[in-house]
Design a protein around this motif. Sequence first.
Motif, PDB file in Angstrom:
ATOM      1  N   VAL A   1       0.834  -1.199   0.000  1.00 16.07           N
ATOM      2  CA  VAL A   1       0.000   0.000   0.000  1.00 16.07           C
ATOM      3  C   VAL A   1       0.873   1.254   0.000  1.00 16.07           C
ATOM      4  O   VAL A   1       0.612   2.222  -0.722  1.00 16.07           O
ATOM      5  N   LEU A   2       1.934   1.251   0.821  1.00 21.45           N
ATOM      6  CA  LEU A   2       2.838   2.402   0.897  1.00 21.45           C
ATOM      7  C   LEU A   2       3.596   2.599  -0.420  1.00 21.45           C
ATOM      8  O   LEU A   2       3.821   3.734  -0.850  1.00 21.45           O
ATOM      9  N   MET A   3       3.984   1.484  -1.053  1.00 26.49           N
ATOM     10  CA  MET A   3       4.654   1.598  -2.344  1.00 26.49           C
ATOM     11  C   MET A   3       3.708   2.199  -3.388  1.00 26.49           C
ATOM     12  O   MET A   3       4.111   3.038  -4.197  1.00 26.49           O
ATOM     13  N   LYS A   4       2.458   1.778  -3.356  1.00 31.38           N
ATOM     14  CA  LYS A   4       1.469   2.347  -4.266  1.00 31.38           C
ATOM     15  C   LYS A   4       1.271   3.833  -3.982  1.00 31.38           C
ATOM     16  O   LYS A   4       1.147   4.647  -4.908  1.00 31.38           O
ATOM     17  N   THR A   5       1.280   4.193  -2.692  1.00 36.99           N
ATOM     18  CA  THR A   5       1.139   5.602  -2.308  1.00 36.99           C
ATOM     19  C   THR A   5       2.294   6.431  -2.862  1.00 36.99           C
ATOM     20  O   THR A   5       2.086   7.534  -3.384  1.00 36.99           O
ATOM     21  N   SER A   6       3.519   5.913  -2.752  1.00 34.34           N
ATOM     22  CA  SER A   6       4.679   6.647  -3.247  1.00 34.34           C
ATOM     23  C   SER A   6       4.616   6.825  -4.759  1.00 34.34           C
ATOM     24  O   SER A   6       4.994   7.874  -5.288  1.00 34.34           O
ATOM     25  N   THR A   7       4.113   5.799  -5.459  1.00 34.17           N
ATOM     26  CA  THR A   7       3.948   5.900  -6.912  1.00 34.17           C
ATOM     27  C   THR A   7       2.863   6.914  -7.262  1.00 34.17           C
ATOM     28  O   THR A   7       3.019   7.714  -8.187  1.00 34.17           O
ATOM     29  N   HIS A   8       1.774   6.876  -6.500  1.00 34.81           N
ATOM     30  CA  HIS A   8       0.669   7.815  -6.718  1.00 34.81           C
ATOM     31  C   HIS A   8       1.118   9.264  -6.529  1.00 34.81           C
ATOM     32  O   HIS A   8       0.687  10.164  -7.256  1.00 34.81           O
ATOM     33  N   LEU A   9       2.029   9.470  -5.552  1.00 39.51           N
ATOM     34  CA  LEU A   9       2.539  10.810  -5.275  1.00 39.51           C
ATOM     35  C   LEU A   9       3.728  11.178  -6.153  1.00 39.51           C
ATOM     36  O   LEU A   9       4.278  12.270  -6.030  1.00 39.51           O
ATOM     37  N   GLN A  10       4.148  10.243  -7.016  1.00 41.23           N
ATOM     38  CA  GLN A  10       5.256  10.444  -7.965  1.00 41.23           C
ATOM     39  C   GLN A  10       6.561  10.799  -7.240  1.00 41.23           C
ATOM     40  O   GLN A  10       7.306  11.682  -7.678  1.00 41.23           O
ATOM     41  N   LEU A  11       6.838  10.087  -6.160  1.00 38.20           N
ATOM     42  CA  LEU A  11       8.089  10.281  -5.433  1.00 38.20           C
ATOM     43  C   LEU A  11       9.225   9.594  -6.188  1.00 38.20           C
ATOM     44  O   LEU A  11       9.031   8.564  -6.820  1.00 38.20           O
ATOM     45  N   ASP A  12      10.401  10.173  -6.111  1.00 36.06           N
ATOM     46  CA  ASP A  12      11.550   9.644  -6.842  1.00 36.06           C
ATOM     47  C   ASP A  12      11.924   8.249  -6.350  1.00 36.06           C
ATOM     48  O   ASP A  12      12.059   8.013  -5.148  1.00 36.06           O
ATOM     49  N   THR A  13      12.095   7.313  -7.295  1.00 36.50           N
ATOM     50  CA  THR A  13      12.354   5.917  -6.957  1.00 36.50           C
ATOM     51  C   THR A  13      13.688   5.740  -6.245  1.00 36.50           C
ATOM     52  O   THR A  13      13.782   5.017  -5.248  1.00 36.50           O
ATOM     53  N   VAL A  14      14.748   6.373  -6.745  1.00 33.82           N
ATOM     54  CA  VAL A  14      16.077   6.236  -6.135  1.00 33.82           C
ATOM     55  C   VAL A  14      16.069   6.770  -4.708  1.00 33.82           C
ATOM     56  O   VAL A  14      16.606   6.141  -3.784  1.00 33.82           O
ATOM     57  N   ASN A  15      15.440   7.920  -4.499  1.00 33.42           N
ATOM     58  CA  ASN A  15      15.348   8.474  -3.152  1.00 33.42           C
ATOM     59  C   ASN A  15      14.543   7.566  -2.227  1.00 33.42           C
ATOM     60  O   ASN A  15      14.857   7.431  -1.040  1.00 33.42           O
ATOM     61  N   MET A  16      13.485   6.951  -2.759  1.00 30.51           N
ATOM     62  CA  MET A  16      12.702   6.007  -1.971  1.00 30.51           C
ATOM     63  C   MET A  16      13.556   4.807  -1.562  1.00 30.51           C
ATOM     64  O   MET A  16      13.493   4.349  -0.411  1.00 30.51           O
ATOM     65  N   LEU A  17      14.358   4.281  -2.493  1.00 34.94           N
ATOM     66  CA  LEU A  17      15.194   3.129  -2.183  1.00 34.94           C
ATOM     67  C   LEU A  17      16.267   3.480  -1.146  1.00 34.94           C
ATOM     68  O   LEU A  17      16.545   2.691  -0.238  1.00 34.94           O
ATOM     69  N   ILE A  18      16.873   4.662  -1.291  1.00 38.47           N
ATOM     70  CA  ILE A  18      17.879   5.089  -0.323  1.00 38.47           C
ATOM     71  C   ILE A  18      17.251   5.224   1.067  1.00 38.47           C
ATOM     72  O   ILE A  18      17.826   4.773   2.080  1.00 38.47           O
ATOM     73  N   SER A  19      16.069   5.827   1.128  1.00 33.85           N
ATOM     74  CA  SER A  19      15.366   5.973   2.404  1.00 33.85           C
ATOM     75  C   SER A  19      14.953   4.614   2.959  1.00 33.85           C
ATOM     76  O   SER A  19      15.027   4.371   4.164  1.00 33.85           O
ATOM     77  N   MET A  20      14.528   3.738   2.075  1.00 30.96           N
ATOM     78  CA  MET A  20      14.089   2.411   2.485  1.00 30.96           C
ATOM     79  C   MET A  20      15.222   1.610   3.104  1.00 30.96           C
ATOM     80  O   MET A  20      15.105   1.095   4.218  1.00 30.96           O
ATOM     81  N   TYR A  21      16.330   1.513   2.387  1.00 32.82           N
ATOM     82  CA  TYR A  21      17.458   0.731   2.888  1.00 32.82           C
ATOM     83  C   TYR A  21      18.129   1.409   4.082  1.00 32.82           C
ATOM     84  O   TYR A  21      18.540   0.740   5.035  1.00 32.82           O
ATOM     85  N   GLY A  22      18.238   2.738   4.039  1.00 35.12           N
ATOM     86  CA  GLY A  22      18.840   3.462   5.155  1.00 35.12           C
ATOM     87  C   GLY A  22      17.994   3.386   6.414  1.00 35.12           C
ATOM     88  O   GLY A  22      18.508   3.113   7.513  1.00 35.12           O
ATOM     89  N   GLY A  23      16.679   3.618   6.278  1.00 34.74           N
ATOM     90  CA  GLY A  23      15.785   3.542   7.425  1.00 34.74           C
ATOM     91  C   GLY A  23      15.709   2.140   7.987  1.00 34.74           C
ATOM     92  O   GLY A  23      15.689   1.946   9.217  1.00 34.74           O
ATOM     93  N   GLY A  24      15.675   1.145   7.109  1.00 31.90           N
ATOM     94  CA  GLY A  24      15.640  -0.244   7.561  1.00 31.90           C
ATOM     95  C   GLY A  24      16.908  -0.638   8.293  1.00 31.90           C
ATOM     96  O   GLY A  24      16.859  -1.345   9.308  1.00 31.90           O
ATOM     97  N   ALA A  25      18.064  -0.190   7.790  1.00 31.54           N
ATOM     98  CA  ALA A  25      19.337  -0.500   8.447  1.00 31.54           C
ATOM     99  C   ALA A  25      19.405   0.115   9.839  1.00 31.54           C
ATOM    100  O   ALA A  25      19.869  -0.523  10.798  1.00 31.54           O
ATOM    101  N   LEU A  26      18.946   1.355   9.977  1.00 29.14           N
ATOM    102  CA  LEU A  26      18.932   2.020  11.284  1.00 29.14           C
ATOM    103  C   LEU A  26      18.011   1.287  12.254  1.00 29.14           C
ATOM    104  O   LEU A  26      18.355   1.072  13.426  1.00 29.14           O
ATOM    105  N   TYR A  27      16.845   0.884  11.785  1.00 33.64           N
ATOM    106  CA  TYR A  27      15.883   0.131  12.606  1.00 33.64           C
ATOM    107  C   TYR A  27      16.508  -1.174  13.106  1.00 33.64           C
ATOM    108  O   TYR A  27      16.374  -1.545  14.280  1.00 33.64           O
ATOM    109  N   LEU A  28      17.193  -1.883  12.218  1.00 32.89           N
ATOM    110  CA  LEU A  28      17.805  -3.158  12.583  1.00 32.89           C
ATOM    111  C   LEU A  28      18.991  -2.966  13.517  1.00 32.89           C
ATOM    112  O   LEU A  28      19.231  -3.791  14.409  1.00 32.89           O
ATOM    113  N   LEU A  29      19.735  -1.881  13.328  1.00 38.09           N
ATOM    114  CA  LEU A  29      20.864  -1.599  14.221  1.00 38.09           C
ATOM    115  C   LEU A  29      20.377  -1.353  15.641  1.00 38.09           C
ATOM    116  O   LEU A  29      20.966  -1.850  16.611  1.00 38.09           O
TER     117      LEU A  29
END
Length: 298
Positions: A183-211
């Motif tokens: 649902v969130l991925m669909k939301t980001s597409t609907h809002l036309q958010l940049d894919t590369v920035n989404m991936l950087i935020s995704m992997y960076g935020g996930g890494a911080l959460y896991l740390l």
Amino acid sequence: MFVYLVLILKRGGLGLKMWILAAVLTMLCLGTNNLILKATSGKGLSKIHMQFYFYLTAFLLTLGYGLVQGFEMFTLLTFVLGSLVGILNANANIQMTKAFEKGPASITAPLISTNTVIPVLSAALLFHEHITLIQWIGIIVMLASGAVIQYVPGKNGRDIEIDYKPWMLHVLIAFFSLGILGVLMKTSTHLQLDTVNMLISMYGGGALYLLINSFITKENWLPTELKIGAFMGCINLVGYISYFFALNTGFASIVFPIVSLSALVVVIGSCWLYKERLKVYQIIGIFTALLGIVLTKI
């Protein structure tokens, strides 16, 4: 090498029909990652540490790609949505690994894969997308197949060892985590958010959460976790780059069914590597669940 591959795919330099192979590559990458999670379950390796190295590797590779290609403007919304996607994905992977320890992967993976019901329904309710009759049939087929797959007869008729209650709990958490992620991925597409920035935020935020989770659990760090996690991070990122390439250059109605069959990699791999035995009705349930996934993507 990774950046070179990405640049070639982005420029379409490998031929007009490469989007089909890219979709198959995505399916194989996602399925292989899930199979690795199954293979490493019960081996004394920290799920959190492996996921941390997974995310850190993918984050560094994505950041490197962004530095080569240039960045769009980062926004708070991109960072928040991307981080939530990363956290949900990390949690789903951890729960999937725990589910693999409590029951057979050949049932677990297809059952979790039916989470596609959630983003399909949200597309109709939140984004007013039209759901065709075939997609409704696919949703019903998946729900019915899920009930068949998870059914286990009494002790006298039980061929598959399942620690049922904790297994089902982990399956449900992974199911809803991946569903909300969609649902969130669909939301980001609907809002036309940049894919590369989404991936950087995704992997960076996930890494911080896991740390942060690693400090809470205080598990020992093992060199093997770094090797496996980094390998999975590379596979995952190549898969997603191929996914975007296939969607940007090919027909989505064909790409989605191909990618959705990643669960089949786990089913075949588990039966081959671990000699898991299934009842006839469960085999039928697995294939009808995969059929339902395909129908929702048409």
